[in-house]
Motif scaffolding. Structure first.
Motif, PDB file in Angstrom:
ATOM      1  N   GLN A 197       9.734  25.838   2.397  1.00 58.01           N
ATOM      2  CA  GLN A 197       8.706  25.518   3.380  1.00 58.01           C
ATOM      3  C   GLN A 197       8.854  24.076   3.859  1.00 58.01           C
ATOM      4  N   LEU A 198       9.148  23.203   2.916  1.00 56.26           N
ATOM      5  CA  LEU A 198       9.363  21.798   3.263  1.00 56.26           C
ATOM      6  C   LEU A 198      10.550  21.655   4.216  1.00 56.26           C
ATOM      7  N   ALA A 199      11.608  22.414   3.953  1.00 54.19           N
ATOM      8  CA  ALA A 199      12.792  22.365   4.805  1.00 54.19           C
ATOM      9  C   ALA A 199      12.472  22.828   6.225  1.00 54.19           C
ATOM     10  N   ARG A 200      11.687  23.901   6.320  1.00 56.00           N
ATOM     11  CA  ARG A 200      11.330  24.410   7.651  1.00 56.00           C
ATOM     12  C   ARG A 200      10.525  23.379   8.435  1.00 56.00           C
ATOM     13  N   GLN A 201       9.634  22.680   7.754  1.00 55.20           N
ATOM     14  CA  GLN A 201       8.847  21.647   8.422  1.00 55.20           C
ATOM     15  C   GLN A 201       9.746  20.511   8.908  1.00 55.20           C
ATOM     16  N   LEU A 202      10.728  20.160   8.106  1.00 56.20           N
ATOM     17  CA  LEU A 202      11.598  19.032   8.438  1.00 56.20           C
ATOM     18  C   LEU A 202      12.499  19.316   9.627  1.00 56.20           C
ATOM     19  N   VAL A 203      12.964  20.555   9.791  1.00 56.62           N
ATOM     20  CA  VAL A 203      13.902  20.855  10.877  1.00 56.62           C
ATOM     21  C   VAL A 203      13.220  21.307  12.156  1.00 56.62           C
ATOM     22  N   ALA A 204      12.004  21.793  12.065  1.00 55.13           N
ATOM     23  CA  ALA A 204      11.374  22.371  13.248  1.00 55.13           C
ATOM     24  C   ALA A 204      10.111  21.658  13.693  1.00 55.13           C
ATOM     25  N   GLY A 205       9.516  20.894  12.822  1.00 59.38           N
ATOM     26  CA  GLY A 205       8.220  20.327  13.144  1.00 59.38           C
ATOM     27  C   GLY A 205       8.297  18.952  13.772  1.00 59.38           C
ATOM     28  N   GLY A 206       7.183  18.483  14.277  1.00 57.55           N
ATOM     29  CA  GLY A 206       7.017  17.120  14.748  1.00 57.55           C
ATOM     30  C   GLY A 206       8.003  16.703  15.813  1.00 57.55           C
ATOM     31  N   ALA A 207       8.487  15.472  15.656  1.00 53.65           N
ATOM     32  CA  ALA A 207       9.354  14.882  16.669  1.00 53.65           C
ATOM     33  C   ALA A 207      10.677  15.614  16.793  1.00 53.65           C
ATOM     34  N   THR A 208      11.195  16.156  15.700  1.00 52.90           N
ATOM     35  CA  THR A 208      12.510  16.800  15.723  1.00 52.90           C
ATOM     36  C   THR A 208      12.579  17.874  16.800  1.00 52.90           C
ATOM     37  N   GLY A 209      11.634  18.808  16.765  1.00 53.42           N
ATOM     38  CA  GLY A 209      11.661  19.895  17.726  1.00 53.42           C
ATOM     39  C   GLY A 209      11.503  19.410  19.150  1.00 53.42           C
ATOM     40  N   ARG A 210      10.591  18.452  19.360  1.00 53.47           N
ATOM     41  CA  ARG A 210      10.334  17.950  20.710  1.00 53.47           C
ATOM     42  C   ARG A 210      11.541  17.210  21.263  1.00 53.47           C
ATOM     43  N   TRP A 211      12.091  16.302  20.481  1.00 43.13           N
ATOM     44  CA  TRP A 211      13.210  15.497  20.973  1.00 43.13           C
ATOM     45  C   TRP A 211      14.454  16.336  21.187  1.00 43.13           C
ATOM     46  N   LEU A 212      14.681  17.270  20.300  1.00 42.43           N
ATOM     47  CA  LEU A 212      15.844  18.140  20.464  1.00 42.43           C
ATOM     48  C   LEU A 212      15.716  18.956  21.736  1.00 42.43           C
ATOM     49  N   THR A 213      14.545  19.496  21.972  1.00 38.34           N
ATOM     50  CA  THR A 213      14.317  20.277  23.194  1.00 38.34           C
ATOM     51  C   THR A 213      14.523  19.416  24.432  1.00 38.34           C
ATOM     52  N   ASP A 214      14.019  18.193  24.422  1.00 40.91           N
ATOM     53  CA  ASP A 214      14.158  17.301  25.579  1.00 40.91           C
ATOM     54  C   ASP A 214      15.622  16.983  25.870  1.00 40.91           C
ATOM     55  N   ILE A 215      16.385  16.673  24.821  1.00 42.48           N
ATOM     56  CA  ILE A 215      17.802  16.324  25.008  1.00 42.48           C
ATOM     57  C   ILE A 215      18.580  17.520  25.552  1.00 42.48           C
ATOM     58  N   LEU A 216      18.314  18.708  25.028  1.00 39.91           N
ATOM     59  CA  LEU A 216      19.031  19.891  25.485  1.00 39.91           C
ATOM     60  C   LEU A 216      18.663  20.231  26.931  1.00 39.91           C
ATOM     61  N   GLU A 217      17.426  20.003  27.302  1.00 38.79           N
ATOM     62  CA  GLU A 217      17.026  20.254  28.690  1.00 38.79           C
ATOM     63  C   GLU A 217      17.731  19.285  29.635  1.00 38.79           C
ATOM     64  N   GLN A 218      17.827  18.022  29.248  1.00 40.13           N
ATOM     65  CA  GLN A 218      18.566  17.053  30.062  1.00 40.13           C
ATOM     66  C   GLN A 218      20.035  17.449  30.190  1.00 40.13           C
ATOM     67  N   ALA A 219      20.615  17.924  29.099  1.00 36.56           N
ATOM     68  CA  ALA A 219      22.019  18.344  29.125  1.00 36.56           C
ATOM     69  C   ALA A 219      22.218  19.486  30.110  1.00 36.56           C
ATOM     70  N   ARG A 220      21.313  20.438  30.109  1.00 38.84           N
ATOM     71  CA  ARG A 220      21.431  21.560  31.044  1.00 38.84           C
ATOM     72  C   ARG A 220      21.310  21.094  32.490  1.00 38.84           C
ATOM     73  N   LEU A 221      20.390  20.175  32.752  1.00 42.36           N
ATOM     74  CA  LEU A 221      20.191  19.687  34.115  1.00 42.36           C
ATOM     75  C   LEU A 221      21.384  18.898  34.621  1.00 42.36           C
ATOM     76  N   LYS A 222      21.959  18.057  33.754  1.00 38.25           N
ATOM     77  CA  LYS A 222      23.048  17.184  34.190  1.00 38.25           C
ATOM     78  C   LYS A 222      24.390  17.900  34.324  1.00 38.25           C
ATOM     79  N   THR A 223      24.515  19.075  33.716  1.00 39.59           N
ATOM     80  CA  THR A 223      25.795  19.795  33.800  1.00 39.59           C
ATOM     81  C   THR A 223      25.664  21.094  34.585  1.00 39.59           C
ATOM     82  N   ALA A 224      24.515  21.298  35.216  1.00 38.71           N
ATOM     83  CA  ALA A 224      24.327  22.521  35.995  1.00 38.71           C
ATOM     84  C   ALA A 224      25.251  22.516  37.204  1.00 38.71           C
ATOM     85  N   THR A 225      25.811  23.654  37.513  1.00 41.26           N
ATOM     86  CA  THR A 225      26.691  23.790  38.686  1.00 41.26           C
ATOM     87  C   THR A 225      25.829  23.801  39.946  1.00 41.26           C
ATOM     88  N   PRO A 226      26.123  22.914  40.924  1.00 43.07           N
ATOM     89  CA  PRO A 226      25.311  22.870  42.148  1.00 43.07           C
ATOM     90  C   PRO A 226      25.334  24.202  42.876  1.00 43.07           C
TER      91      PRO A 226
END
Length: 446
Positions: A417-446
């Motif tokens: 349970q502690l492991a699940r909180q560490l990898v998915a909770g709080g800042a980790t999930g938010r920041w990871l999602t933000d970085i991946l969204e930026q990656a998709r936007l910057k490499t999208a084919t026009p």
């Protein structure tokens, strides 16, 4: 062992070179592009009414068809310190006298060399941007796939606290997104026409100078404007971008090397080089080359900054020094990007080994998480003191930290349970999602 450097070696070509970049930095490409500039210059001058139209057409046709051997120009280069006089002589020899007199009219050698350099750099950067986008996409896919994979976060080479391997990958990725933005911002400063004549005044072209400058820039799809014979800031800025890009890839590759150590074994590369006497080895060649390219490029940046110091309106020495450094950096960046793509194709993630390493020291890596978990009931200071005592006992004995804590407090902390909180909770999930969204936007084919 080498011809001039490993970049030029036929023996090391597949390991330490890039064919497309080598072609655009080679003698043939430089000659071809300089001739193109001479031809387009003549056409722009004819459009502006400075030289006869039939002469301009003849010059452009001759420039497009002329293919002098580099060795045929070598004596002229040795004499003049630059290839343009010998090249202009060869171009004039391919024309009748009445047209030959208009070749290179009012320009200076540096105009032709620098403009050709910018045109070749543009093509190299198009290739590098495509490879950079491919690396970003591959890293984004890897980060998404391991969003919930737990790995030991390490500071100063020591295990610190658990973290998401997906976030670790995203941290390799995030600076590359900044480099995409930096390159876009750099382009208008870098992709500029060089046309100033003897000292930057274009005096020989008289009142038609600005018109010709703008027409030639349009024909070459470059930015028009004043000459920059001794203003090398845009090329030094490019040097910085190349070092930043290879350095970011180098940080990633350095992590690969540490993670792939036999004693760690959290990743492996299926395409690694082996040994004739040690069949257990799978050497992480891609990672090693990336690190070497990062260090090579970083070393060149200081030399490129030296080229900013030029005397008066033209410097032969600083200009020549630039020829040694910038091509090396351009090649190093292409090579690093190639090996990054290769490494990401052949990387193997050993998540079970990651989990085993978390427990290698009886779970003391969970100390911070356990402290904050206990703090809810007993307060931070008391929890910290208790966990510190349990950590000492765990490191000296053979019992898991969380079991020792449970024995003392009766408080069961579930490691999964502690492991699940560490990898998915709080800042980790938010920041990871933000970085991946930026990656998709910057490499999208026009």
């Amino acid at each position: 062992m080498f011809q001039v450097s490993p970049f030029d070696s036929k023996l090391y070509r597949q390991l330490l070179s890039d064919a497309a970049t080598a072609d655009r930095l080679g003698d043939a490409a430089q000659i071809r592009t300089m001739l193109r500039v001479e031809g387009e210059l003549a056409l722009a001058q004819a459009e502006a009414g400075l030289i006869p139209g039939d002469a301009a057409e003849a010059i452009a046709q001759a420039a497009a068809s002329l293919t002098p051997e580099p060795t045929s120009l070598a004596d002229g280069v040795a004499s003049a310190g630059v290839p343009v006089p010998a090249l202009v002589k060869a171009l004039k020899a391919a024309l009748p006298g009445e047209h030959a007199r208009w070749v290179h009219y009012g320009a200076t050698s540096q105009d032709i060399v620098d403009t050709a350099l910018v045109l070749n750099i543009r093509e190299i950067l198009i290739d590098q941007q495509a490879r950079l986008a491919a690396v970003i996409r591959a890293l984004a896919d890897l980060a998404e796939a391991h969003r919930n994979t737990l790995i030991a976060g390490r500071t100063r080479t020591q295990q610190a606290v658990p973290m998401s391997f997906g976030l670790k990958v995203a941290q390799w990725l995030a600076p590359l997104l900044n480099h995409v933005d930096r390159l876009e911002a750099l382009r208008p400063r870098l992709l500029r026409l060089q046309l100033g004549g003897a000292v930057g005044t274009l005096a020989a072209m008289g009142g038609k100078a600005v018109d010709i400058n703008e027409r030639l820039a349009h024909r070459l799809d470059l930015v028009a404007g004043p000459c920059w014979h001794t203003q090398r800031d845009s090329l030094v800025e490019l040097s910085g971008w190349l070092s930043l890009t290879t350095g970011t890839l180098g940080k990633m590759a350095q992590d690969w090397l540490w993670l792939a150590q036999s004693e760690v074994g959290e990743i492996r590369f299926s395409n690694g080089g082996g040994s004739s006497t040690m069949p257990q080895k799978c050497n992480p060649v891609d990672a090693e080359i990336i690190v070497a390219m990062a260090r090579t490029s970083a070393a060149a940046v200081g030399q490129m900054h030296q080229t900013l110091m030029q005397e008066h309106e033209r410097s032969g020495s600083a200009w020549t020094q630039e020829w040694f450094q910038l091509p090396q950096q351009l090649m190093a960046s292409s090579v690093a990007l190639n090996h990054a793509q290769s490494g990401l194709r052949f990387i193997e993630i050993h998540d079970q080994r990651m989990r085993a390493n978390l427990d290698a020291c009886n779970g003391v890596i969970y100390a911070e998480a356990a402290t904050f978990e206990l703090a809810h009931a007993m307060g931070r200071d008391k929890a910290s003191e208790l966990v510190t005592q349990c950590v000492r006992e765990a490191m000296q004995g053979d019992r898991h930290l969380l079991q020792l804590i449970e024995d003392r407090t009766g408080e069961h902390i579930d490691v999964d349970q502690l492991a699940r909180q560490l990898v998915a909770g709080g800042a980790t999930g938010r920041w990871l999602t933000d970085i991946l969204e930026q990656a998709r936007l910057k490499t999208a084919t026009p």
